[in-house]
Each structure stands twice: as C-alpha cells, then as structure tokens.
Design an enzyme around this catalytic site. Structure first.
Site, PDB file in Angstrom:
ATOM      1  N   LYS A 147       0.844  -1.202   0.000  1.00 12.27           N
ATOM      2  CA  LYS A 147       0.000   0.000   0.000  1.00 12.27           C
ATOM      3  C   LYS A 147       0.877   1.248   0.000  1.00 12.27           C
ATOM      4  O   LYS A 147       0.619   2.209  -0.721  1.00 12.27           O
ATOM      5  CB  LYS A 147      -0.927  -0.004   1.231  1.00 12.27           C
ATOM      6  CG  LYS A 147      -2.043  -1.032   1.095  1.00 12.27           C
ATOM      7  CD  LYS A 147      -2.821  -1.259   2.388  1.00 12.27           C
ATOM      8  CE  LYS A 147      -3.789  -2.422   2.198  1.00 12.27           C
ATOM      9  NZ  LYS A 147      -4.448  -2.868   3.413  1.00 12.27           N
ATOM     10  N   GLN A 195      -4.686  -1.670   9.502  1.00 11.82           N
ATOM     11  CA  GLN A 195      -4.512  -2.977   8.876  1.00 11.82           C
ATOM     12  C   GLN A 195      -5.086  -4.071   9.782  1.00 11.82           C
ATOM     13  O   GLN A 195      -4.777  -4.131  10.965  1.00 11.82           O
ATOM     14  CB  GLN A 195      -3.007  -3.230   8.615  1.00 11.82           C
ATOM     15  CG  GLN A 195      -2.710  -4.515   7.891  1.00 11.82           C
ATOM     16  CD  GLN A 195      -3.297  -4.555   6.469  1.00 11.82           C
ATOM     17  OE1 GLN A 195      -3.221  -3.576   5.729  1.00 11.82           O
ATOM     18  NE2 GLN A 195      -3.886  -5.674   6.101  1.00 11.82           N
ATOM     19  N   ASP A 206     -11.240   2.729   3.944  1.00 15.30           N
ATOM     20  CA  ASP A 206     -11.642   1.323   3.783  1.00 15.30           C
ATOM     21  C   ASP A 206     -13.168   1.212   3.667  1.00 15.30           C
ATOM     22  O   ASP A 206     -13.685   0.153   3.318  1.00 15.30           O
ATOM     23  CB  ASP A 206     -11.173   0.501   4.994  1.00 15.30           C
ATOM     24  CG  ASP A 206      -9.961  -0.357   4.660  1.00 15.30           C
ATOM     25  OD1 ASP A 206      -9.725  -0.592   3.461  1.00 15.30           O
ATOM     26  OD2 ASP A 206      -9.268  -0.779   5.596  1.00 15.30           O
TER      27      ASP A 206
END
Ligand code: NAD
Length: 283
Positions: free
Chosen positions: A53, A97, A120
């Site tokens: 990422k 994460q 997200d």
C-alpha cells in the site's frame, strides 16, 4: 467466446488516473494527498500488504505514512493515535490494517476513524450511506468488482446476480452495489440450501467465500459473468480462487482469474478512495 477480465491491467489504468488527480491536487493545495496506515504487531502477511500500500501510494504521487505499533499496544494508545490522525490536516485517509491482535477490539478501533477519512469504507456511517446510495467512501474490494464490470462494458440492469458470501467486507456491500445498478440480487451463504439451483439462474456470479474451487463450471448458467474474489493458499503454496477456473472458463462469458483478477483492484480502489477523501475534505 470467454473474455478473461484482466484485473492487473484495469488496476494499472486506475492507478494512472489517480496519479493525474493527485498531481492536480498538489498543484491546487500545495501538498500531496496523504494516507496513514496503522500496523499493530508484526504479522508477516500484514507487513507485506502494508508495504504494498505504501509503495502504491508513492507511485501515485501520494504521501503514505505507515505507523508501526508494537503488538502489545493498548486500546487507549491505539485510539490516541487515531485521534491525532483524525485532526491532522495533512492526513486525508486512515486505514488500520486487519487483523488486529486479539486484545484489541477491531470494531471500536474502526469506528473511531472519522467517516470522511475512512478509506476502507468500514465505518457504520459509510456502510449506512452505501445502503442509501449516498456513500463517498465504499469498501475497496466490492468497489473494485463493480469497476471491473463497468470497464468491461457490462450493463447489469435486469440481470440476475448471485453473490456467494455475506461478509461486511465483501458479500453485503457488493450486493448493495449490484442492486444500485438494477441487478436482481440473491445473497447466498453457508446456510443456503441449494446453491446450484440459484447459480443455474444467475447471469452474474460473485464468489467471496474463501473455499478453493467451490464453484465449478457445471454449476454455472452458460454465458454467466463470473468474478472470483476468493484468495485461497493451497498446500503447495500456490493461490487459487473460489471458482474452478478451468471448468468455469469453458462456460462463462466473462471471468476473472486468481491471481490477477479482483486482487489488484483492491489497492487501486484504496488509492481512489484516498483521492476522493482528499478532494471531499479540501473543497
Ligand atoms: P468471510 O469468511 O468473512 O465470509 C465468507 C462467507 O462465505 C460467509 O458469509 C459464509 O456464510 C459464506 N460461505 C461459507 N461457506 C459457504 C458455502 N459452502 N456456500 C455458500 N457460502 C458459504 O470472508 P470474506 O472476508 O468475505 O472473504 C471471502 C474471500 O475473499 C476470502 O478468500 C478472502 O481471502 C477473499 N478476499 C479477497 C480480497 C481481495 O482483495 N481480492 C479482499 C477481501 C477478501
């Protein structure tokens, strides 16, 4: 003839588009769009994902800041980090994460991220807005599936779609997105009685289960459009999807491979969401 949807190529195209937007953002605001990724602990797979990422952001002319916290970080410490990122004007997107170490409550952690920075798309506000067709930030993998369909020139209106899997991460959000595009959606799950009967009538199949080769060609309607979200590691170390590609590709009109289908779209959509978050917060 079967078209194999090239997720890698489509993701690359999107990343290029995001880079152009990121450069214009810099010209307008004097700084790059910024994503902060929080990694708690040292799970090897998570470290690889976070690293990917970070690299993708840098390539797209965005600032990526990975905050690595020790495995024994307390809930209060983690929430303090999120609070400080929430108020940081240079941070447009925040991502925690997953999975988090067991002593941390993932739901509380994710809910602490400001909805406008929740790249997200997991915050209840963003999930609720998705139900109302108003979301700016939608979960990356489902959004990636929809983009693959769109960029393959597929119109969903009136088609029967079967989504296999009902997780908050993939199955439920992608079902809402298909519905928004006027598909007639059936959501299947572990308690579904006759999956075969549902699939035989499905023009579009989205498999998000996590069971290698659960869906075989003989279960599909001829000409079905098949997106395989599953990522399953086999004993020999190779990766396979939820769909048996060899048999399904004989029957489908469009199909995504694993790897190289839905997978690359997730990071591309994360970049897109970071760009959208930056633009929405800096009008
Ligand atoms: P999950 O475990 O949260 O959900 C799995 C779903 O499958 C459940 O809703 C369950 O009811 C359903 N299910 C289980 N057995 C079934 C069966 N026999 N028939 C029908 N439904 C059944 O998983 P998830 O987080 O939604 O992920 C699903 C898969 O997608 C996994 O392989 C995961 O690794 C992969 N994934 C890929 C990406 C990507 O970037 N490509 C992103 C997220 C998840």
């Amino acid at each position: 003839m079967t078209t194999i949807i090239d997720g890698k190529a489509i993701a690359k195209e999107i990343r290029k588009e995001v880079k152009i937007d990121a450069i214009s953002f810099f010209e307008k605001h004097g700084r790059k769009p910024g994503l902060s990724v929080i990694l708690v602990g040292d799970d090897p797979a998570s470290c690889i994902y976070v690293n990917n990422k970070q690299k993708a952001c840098e390539k797209a002319e965005m600032n990526a800041n990975t905050i690595k916290l020790p495995k024994n970080t307390s809930m209060d410490e983690l929430l303090d980090v999120i609070d400080s990122l929430n108020t940081d004007k240079n941070v447009d997107g925040i991502l925690v994460q997953l999975p988090l170490p067991e002593h941390l409550n993932a739901e509380l952690v994710l809910n602490r991220i400001l909805p406008e920075k929740d790249v997200d798309g997991f915050h209840p506000i963003n999930a609720g807005q998705l139900l109302q067709n108003k979301a700016v930030l939608e979960p990356c993998t489902p959004k990636g599936c929809m983009e693959l369909l769109k960029r393959s020139g597929i119109s969903l209106s009136g088609l029967n779609a079967a989504v296999i899997g009902r997780s908050n991460l993939v199955g439920k959000p992608v079902s809402m997105m298909l519905l928004r595009e006027n598909a007639t959606v059936t959501i299947c799950h572990s308690k579904t009685k006759d999956l075969k009967a549902i699939l035989k009538n499905a023009d579009v199949v989205i498999a998000a289960v996590g069971k290698p080769k659960l869906i075989t060609g003989d279960m599909l309607k001829p000409g079905a459009i098949v997106l395989d979200v599953g990522i399953n590691r086999l004993e020999d170390g190779s990766i396979t999807g939820d769909v048996e590609f060899e048999s399904a590709s004989q029957v489908a009109s469009y199909i995504t491979p694993v790897p190289g289908g839905v997978g690359p779209m997730t990071i591309a959509m994360l970049l897109k969401n970071t760009m959208l978050a930056a633009e929405a917060q800096n009008v």
